[in-house]
Structure formats: structure tokens, C-alpha cells
Design an enzyme around this catalytic site. Sequence first.
Site, PDB file in Angstrom:
ATOM      1  N   VAL A 146       0.850  -1.202   0.000  1.00 50.44           N
ATOM      2  CA  VAL A 146       0.000   0.000   0.000  1.00 50.44           C
ATOM      3  C   VAL A 146       0.881   1.246   0.000  1.00 50.44           C
ATOM      4  O   VAL A 146       1.709   1.442   0.904  1.00 50.44           O
ATOM      5  CB  VAL A 146      -0.954   0.009   1.214  1.00 50.44           C
ATOM      6  CG1 VAL A 146      -1.831   1.260   1.180  1.00 50.44           C
ATOM      7  CG2 VAL A 146      -1.812  -1.252   1.245  1.00 50.44           C
ATOM      8  N   LYS A 147       0.677   2.065  -1.024  1.00 47.28           N
ATOM      9  CA  LYS A 147       1.501   3.281  -1.163  1.00 47.28           C
ATOM     10  C   LYS A 147       0.760   4.444  -0.514  1.00 47.28           C
ATOM     11  O   LYS A 147      -0.425   4.677  -0.774  1.00 47.28           O
ATOM     12  CB  LYS A 147       1.743   3.534  -2.649  1.00 47.28           C
ATOM     13  CG  LYS A 147       3.002   4.296  -2.948  1.00 47.28           C
ATOM     14  CD  LYS A 147       3.278   4.244  -4.441  1.00 47.28           C
ATOM     15  CE  LYS A 147       4.397   5.163  -4.835  1.00 47.28           C
ATOM     16  NZ  LYS A 147       4.487   5.299  -6.285  1.00 47.28           N
TER      17      LYS A 147
END
Length: 218
Positions: free
Chosen positions: A83-84
Site C-alpha cells: 500500500v503506497k
Amino acid sequence: MKLFVDTGDVEEVRQAAEWGILDGVTTNPTLIAKSGKGFKETVLKICELVPGGAISAEVVATDYDAMLKEALEIHSWHPQIVVKVPLIEPGVRLVKTLSGKGIRTNVTLVFSVSQALLAAKAGATFISNFVGRVDDISDDGMVAVADSVAMVHAYDFKSEILVASVRHPLHVVQAVQAGAHISTMPFKIMQMLFKHPLTDSGLQRFLKDWNDAGLSIF
Ligand code: E4P
């Protein structure tokens, strides 16, 4: 050093994966928008093309509750997804929450060692230090990379420093020299890493000599 391709174009991912040296893929909202395809569909296709690779997919909300909801949704799509999260206050809080749940994160839009420190303390898996955008405004983007690499080693943080916003092969060379863990780059830069004029002329000469002598392997 791990090599990631920075793209939302699945054909580019397919080609880079065929070389057998690809460790992951980074995307961002701009790259996904450019692909002209749906977010989930694109990210899942990329996961399929790079088995075992780390595939970064970014949240787009900017308040903590909405970011958490998006992060959990994106994470649920595939185990390879990282997850960025942008380096803003709720983003750092989110990274702390996600790392507590064992969810991998890539903290993006990091430009300074002080920002990298916050990301590392929150438990970021990857810290995306952008270099090209800093060079674009007449500064040296690689300085923060070198400082952040030194920081994670000095304090034994588990985060890996990911050199992002790579504009040319020299950035990759400098990332190696700085001891960065990962470089992510556009597909065309990855293609440029293969190139050397002496390789081309050397190969041409080997093949000419071989063919002139009438040799064959079989
Ligand atoms: C990193 O993950 C980003 O997607 C990317 O490297 C940004 O690069 P740019 O500055 O060329 O847009």
C-alpha cells in the site's frame, strides 16, 4: 539492489518481467490514469505478470479514516500488493496502523531525510525518495537518498530506501553508489541500462568473424 519498473502500462511490465530481473512494480495515480484502464484490474494484472514481486498501489484519500478504508481495500486485492501512502500527517499515522497489522507500505513523495525518519519510525516497508523532481528544481536529489540509507543503517530501521523519480541511468548508478535498496524507473530507462556502444560494436564484430569463417554451433 532490487529493480522495480515505474509504470501503469501492463505491456511494459510484461516485457520487463520477461528479462527475469524485475523485483517489483510501482504505480501512482498519474500512471494509472495514463494507462486508461481500471485501477484494480491493472494492479491485479501486474501482480500476475510479476509473481512474488512487490506491487505498489496508492491510496488517494487524504484524511486518516478514508485513507485507512482505501488501504484495507487495496490490500485485500492481492498478497503481493504494497500500500503506497503519501508522506503527510495522516499518512504517517496510517503507516503505523498498517505496519501494526503486518501490511506492507511504501511511503511516497519523500524528499528529505527528516521525512524519511518519520516514515521509518512508523514502520514503512519502503521509503520512496524522489530524486528527479529535486534535480528538476536545481538541487541534488541524491543527497537525501545517501543520508536516508545511512540513517536506516545507523539506527537499524527495517525500512528499505527506494530511489524514485529516476530520470536517467546515471541516477541508477548513483543509487547503487549510495547503497540504496531499490530503484524504480520508467520502462525506457530500464531499457537504457542494457546499452553500451562497445557491446553493440563488439557483438557485430564477433558475429561477422563467425559468419565469415562459415562456422555453426549445430
Ligand atoms: C514513484 O513511485 C513514483 O511513481 C515515480 O517514481 C515518480 O516519478 P516522476 O517524478 O518521474 O513522476
